[in-house]
Write a protein that holds these residues in place. Structure first.
Motif, PDB file in Angstrom:
ATOM      1  N   GLU A 163       0.839  -1.189   0.000  1.00 48.41           N
ATOM      2  CA  GLU A 163       0.000   0.000   0.000  1.00 48.41           C
ATOM      3  C   GLU A 163       0.875   1.239   0.000  1.00 48.41           C
ATOM      4  O   GLU A 163       2.020   1.205   0.435  1.00 48.41           O
TER       5      GLU A 163
ATOM      6  N   GLY B  84       2.168   4.636   1.409  1.00 55.40           N
ATOM      7  CA  GLY B  84       2.238   5.296   2.717  1.00 55.40           C
ATOM      8  C   GLY B  84       2.542   4.333   3.832  1.00 55.40           C
ATOM      9  O   GLY B  84       2.486   3.119   3.659  1.00 55.40           O
TER      10      GLY B  84
ATOM     11  N   VAL C 169       2.397   1.954   7.037  1.00 58.27           N
ATOM     12  CA  VAL C 169       1.390   0.975   7.466  1.00 58.27           C
ATOM     13  C   VAL C 169       1.716   0.510   8.884  1.00 58.27           C
ATOM     14  O   VAL C 169       2.877   0.273   9.206  1.00 58.27           O
TER      15      VAL C 169
ATOM     16  N   LEU D  47       0.891  -2.482  11.537  1.00 53.16           N
ATOM     17  CA  LEU D  47       0.367  -3.856  11.576  1.00 53.16           C
ATOM     18  C   LEU D  47       0.331  -4.302  13.032  1.00 53.16           C
ATOM     19  O   LEU D  47       1.371  -4.362  13.685  1.00 53.16           O
ATOM     20  N   GLU D  48      -0.854  -4.583  13.547  1.00 54.26           N
ATOM     21  CA  GLU D  48      -0.972  -5.072  14.922  1.00 54.26           C
ATOM     22  C   GLU D  48      -1.318  -6.555  14.878  1.00 54.26           C
ATOM     23  O   GLU D  48      -2.327  -6.934  14.261  1.00 54.26           O
TER      24      GLU D  48
ATOM     25  N   PHE E 208       1.473  -7.157  19.333  1.00 54.86           N
ATOM     26  CA  PHE E 208       2.675  -6.412  18.951  1.00 54.86           C
ATOM     27  C   PHE E 208       2.316  -5.516  17.759  1.00 54.86           C
ATOM     28  O   PHE E 208       1.475  -5.887  16.940  1.00 54.86           O
ATOM     29  N   VAL E 209       2.975  -4.374  17.678  1.00 54.47           N
ATOM     30  CA  VAL E 209       2.714  -3.437  16.590  1.00 54.47           C
ATOM     31  C   VAL E 209       3.991  -3.257  15.768  1.00 54.47           C
ATOM     32  O   VAL E 209       5.065  -3.035  16.339  1.00 54.47           O
ATOM     33  N   TYR E 210       3.844  -3.384  14.456  1.00 48.05           N
ATOM     34  CA  TYR E 210       4.989  -3.197  13.555  1.00 48.05           C
ATOM     35  C   TYR E 210       4.615  -2.147  12.515  1.00 48.05           C
ATOM     36  O   TYR E 210       3.490  -2.144  12.008  1.00 48.05           O
ATOM     37  N   GLN E 211       5.565  -1.296  12.215  1.00 49.92           N
ATOM     38  CA  GLN E 211       5.311  -0.234  11.240  1.00 49.92           C
ATOM     39  C   GLN E 211       6.269  -0.360  10.069  1.00 49.92           C
ATOM     40  O   GLN E 211       7.429  -0.740  10.252  1.00 49.92           O
ATOM     41  N   GLY E 212       5.745  -0.095   8.897  1.00 47.25           N
ATOM     42  CA  GLY E 212       6.583  -0.175   7.705  1.00 47.25           C
ATOM     43  C   GLY E 212       6.169   0.863   6.687  1.00 47.25           C
ATOM     44  O   GLY E 212       5.108   1.498   6.832  1.00 47.25           O
ATOM     45  N   GLN E 213       6.991   1.008   5.670  1.00 42.79           N
ATOM     46  CA  GLN E 213       6.662   1.963   4.609  1.00 42.79           C
ATOM     47  C   GLN E 213       5.442   1.513   3.825  1.00 42.79           C
ATOM     48  O   GLN E 213       4.735   2.332   3.247  1.00 42.79           O
ATOM     49  N   ASP E 214       5.217   0.239   3.796  1.00 39.40           N
ATOM     50  CA  ASP E 214       4.031  -0.315   3.140  1.00 39.40           C
ATOM     51  C   ASP E 214       3.716  -1.645   3.842  1.00 39.40           C
ATOM     52  O   ASP E 214       4.394  -2.028   4.808  1.00 39.40           O
ATOM     53  N   TYR E 215       2.707  -2.351   3.370  1.00 40.14           N
ATOM     54  CA  TYR E 215       2.265  -3.584   4.037  1.00 40.14           C
ATOM     55  C   TYR E 215       3.375  -4.628   4.044  1.00 40.14           C
ATOM     56  O   TYR E 215       3.629  -5.289   5.057  1.00 40.14           O
ATOM     57  N   ALA E 216       4.046  -4.773   2.901  1.00 38.54           N
ATOM     58  CA  ALA E 216       5.111  -5.773   2.806  1.00 38.54           C
ATOM     59  C   ALA E 216       6.240  -5.456   3.780  1.00 38.54           C
ATOM     60  O   ALA E 216       6.812  -6.349   4.416  1.00 38.54           O
TER      61      ALA E 216
ATOM     62  N   ALA F 281       5.963  -3.775   6.622  1.00 41.84           N
ATOM     63  CA  ALA F 281       5.489  -4.059   7.990  1.00 41.84           C
ATOM     64  C   ALA F 281       5.525  -5.560   8.270  1.00 41.84           C
ATOM     65  O   ALA F 281       5.899  -5.996   9.374  1.00 41.84           O
ATOM     66  N   MET F 282       5.158  -6.349   7.265  1.00 32.77           N
ATOM     67  CA  MET F 282       5.228  -7.811   7.436  1.00 32.77           C
ATOM     68  C   MET F 282       6.673  -8.269   7.619  1.00 32.77           C
ATOM     69  O   MET F 282       6.957  -9.174   8.404  1.00 32.77           O
TER      70      MET F 282
ATOM     71  N   MET G  53       7.589  -7.601  11.148  1.00 28.79           N
ATOM     72  CA  MET G  53       6.977  -8.622  12.016  1.00 28.79           C
ATOM     73  C   MET G  53       7.764  -9.931  11.942  1.00 28.79           C
ATOM     74  O   MET G  53       8.094 -10.535  12.965  1.00 28.79           O
TER      75      MET G  53
ATOM     76  N   LEU H  89       2.339 -15.281   7.955  1.00 30.26           N
ATOM     77  CA  LEU H  89       1.289 -14.305   7.692  1.00 30.26           C
ATOM     78  C   LEU H  89       0.897 -13.648   9.011  1.00 30.26           C
ATOM     79  O   LEU H  89       1.045 -14.248  10.073  1.00 30.26           O
ATOM     80  N   PRO H  90       0.395 -12.413   8.956  1.00 32.53           N
ATOM     81  CA  PRO H  90       0.092 -11.701  10.199  1.00 32.53           C
ATOM     82  C   PRO H  90      -1.210 -12.176  10.849  1.00 32.53           C
ATOM     83  O   PRO H  90      -2.239 -12.267  10.176  1.00 32.53           O
TER      84      PRO H  90
ATOM     85  N   THR I 118      -3.629 -10.828  12.527  1.00 34.58           N
ATOM     86  CA  THR I 118      -4.309  -9.593  12.938  1.00 34.58           C
ATOM     87  C   THR I 118      -5.640  -9.935  13.590  1.00 34.58           C
ATOM     88  O   THR I 118      -6.143 -11.059  13.452  1.00 34.58           O
TER      89      THR I 118
END
Lengths: 108, 459
Positions: free
Chosen positions: A9, A11, A13, A15-16, B87-95, B97-98, B101, B117-118, B120
């Motif tokens: 996506e 921007g 993201v 993920l929790e 737990f919370v993970y942050q990334g520039q995009d979904y991939a 963030a994964m 994680m 896979l997450p 959630t």
């Protein structure tokens, strides 16, 4: 809901996700320990692996030497030396034979 | 050890250094926060150190201490939840963030090393639509660590493994089955052996959710992803809730590729001979019942045979492959292995008058193994009792039946409908009890199935 994990996506993201380890329960209190082994009946249990047929007889010698007043019950007399037998009946065997303490092994 | 302590009798366990944390996980799984261990060098137990006596002289103090002066570090009681819950993970995009994680989970030794896979909230909630059991109901405690497997906790690992809601009833039934004390899951997980859970599914659910019973059913398949996803979820459950970590709390020396996804497949009930009963029926369930049967295996051996040309010769070949000097046969209380026979071969055997019972009798009589001296002695001590005379007589010939009775051979019909290949799955460690459980379907099962995609084609 969508079953897809999702494409990249635009921007940032967030993920929790769930912690996967699950809850645990604690609460069994170990048996009280003995003041001394002298005068006590000590059982040996071998689960059938890792040289117990050699090490337990020697351990018996060592224990008897240090605690001459103790009765050391050899592993052959306590319970069948297999993991399955010990899993099924170690507690009952120890109680039935009036043991004050148990030494078991060898976990290798 | 834990059974003895529960009787109020103090105990101390002698363990090799390699198994120290394995033993700790076992007592934690029995709700003990702490128990005494007498740790000795691993080499003294494996004969790498020939003279064990100095080691045991040095260990005597710790053995005596464990029975006398030792005290537990804590006497706290109660349920201890997973902390933190998320737990919370942050990334520039979904991939990205994964990726964050996955790297964090690998650092914690959670997972199987492949991308996860997450889990959630949304995905876990979605998976829980596949069961109507309460999310917090205890299904099992997963040894050795004793993590509590609830439907919610199972859904978390299922999400990580790529499962779908319709897999949940099967997954929960497998967890229940493996938690049966006869199965000895703690032993299977902690052992030096390569044992891995193996599951055969009977009943209409296999076709409903796409469990492979045909070509390649022990291997990967984009057409039948359910078995691998379910098996992977089981491995993740053992890793996270059970705390099974290679080299730390699981000391499998070699392991095996089956530990990634287990071996989860269905019996080919529609193609098996009419005179043969499915495994579930042999174990007392009605034909058509949805069941899981669990076992642990040390590996999978593909056996080439030509029953179309020579039935008796093929069956003898199967016996000879089974009859390898494999010490774990002697630990097997209930099953020495699963023989997987292709539907075609099964029909050929049946047409030649071979029932499952006759095959088992033949294997009992002809699957014999010649043991090396050390293996022979290791096996021999187990049968000093009622089997002593038999064992002594057999020893004179140095060829021993691999099982003590014919019922210890389990026969399952699966695989491609082809005559030439069978598979022998020899027992691992644990996996005993011939445990079979009925799969409980939710009230909304038809609705769950309607939402399920179908990747496989009818053949």
């Amino acid at each position: 809901m969508s079953t897809a994990v999702g494409p990249a996506e635009a921007g940032p993201v967030t993920l929790e996700v769930f912690n996967p380890v699950g809850a645990t329960e604690v609460g069994t209190i170990p048996a009280p320990r003995l003041d001394t082994l002298n005068g006590k009946r000590i059982g040996l249990m071998w689960q059938g692996h890792y040289r117990g047929d050699e090490t337990f007889p020697y351990l018996q010698e060592l224990l008897q030497k240090r605690f001459p007043g103790a009765t050391i019950v050899p592993y052959q007399q306590v319970i069948e030396p297999t993991q399955a037998a010990i899993i099924a009946g170690a507690g009952k065997a120890a109680k039935a034979q009036g043991l004050d303490a148990v030494i078991l092994g060898n976990g290798g | 050890m834990v059974l003895i302590e529960k009787e109020g009798i103090p105990a101390v366990c002698i363990v090799g250094s390699l198994l120290q944390r394995v033993a700790a996980n076992v007592y934690r799984g029995a709700k003990f926060a702490d128990l005494p261990l007498a740790v000795v060098p691993q080499d003294a137990l494996t004969r790498a150190i020939a003279d064990y006596r100095p080691v045991f002289e040095q260990s005597l103090d710790s053995i005596v201490f464990g029975l006398t002066a030792w005290r537990p570090q804590s006497q706290a009681t109660g349920i201890s939840p997973a902390t933190p819950a998320t737990f919370v993970y942050q990334g520039q995009d979904y991939a990205d963030a994964m990726q964050q994680m996955n790297e964090a989970f690998l650092t914690n030794r959670w997972g199987d090393g492949l991308p996860l896979l997450p889990a959630t909230k949304e995905r876990v909630r979605w998976l829980l639509t596949g069961t109507d059991r309460a999310p917090d109901e205890m299904v099992a405690k997963v040894p050795p660590r004793g993590g509590i497997a609830t439907p919610a906790a199972i859904a978390i690992v299922a999400a990580m493994a790529g499962c779908r809601p319709e897999y949940m009833p099967v997954l929960i039934a497998i967890v229940e089955a493996m938690a049966d004390p006869r199965f000895q899951l703690a032993e299977s997980s902690g052992t030096t052996h390569a044992s891995t859970p193996t599951v055969v599914i009977n009943g209409p659910i296999a076709k409903q959710i796409g469990i492979n019973s045909s070509y390649g059913m022990l291997g990967p398949s984009a057409e039948y992803p359910a078995g691998a996803s379910i098996g992977r979820a089981i491995r993740l459950l053992l890793t996270t809730l059970g705390g099974v970590i290679p080299g730390v709390t699981s000391v499998s020396v070699m392991a095996q590729p089956g530990r990634y996804t287990g071996l989860v497949f269905a019996e080919a009930e529609d193609l098996m001979p009419a005179t043969w009963e499915p495994l579930s029926v042999e174990r007392g369930f009605a034909r058509g019942a949805n069941t899981v049967s669990v076992f642990t295996v040390g590996g999978s051996i593909n056996i080439v045979g030509h029953p179309d040309d020579h039935v008796a010769g093929t069956i003898l070949s199967l016996s000879k492959v089974m009859g390898m000097p494999y010490e774990n046969y002697w630990n097997a209380a209930d099953e020495v292995g699963w023989l997987i026979v292709s539907p075609w071969a099964a029909r050929t055997f049946a047409e030649a008058g071979w029932t499952k019972e006759r095959l088992r009798r033949f294997f009992f009589e002809h699957a014999t193994a010649q043991y090396t001296k050390s293996g022979f002695l290791e096996a021999g001590h187990r049968y000093r009792g009622e089997w002593a005379a038999w064992f002594e007589a057999a020893a004179a010939e140095a060829a021993l039946p691999i099982a003590l009775d014919p019922d210890k051979f389990t026969i399952v019909v699966a695989g491609g409908d082809h005559p030439r290949h069978s598979a022998w799955l020899p027992v691992g460690v644990g996996g005993q009890g011939k445990v079979t459980r009925e799969i409980r379907l939710p009230a909304n099962w038809d609705e769950v199935l309607r939402a399920a995609p179908k990747f496989w084609s009818e053949r």
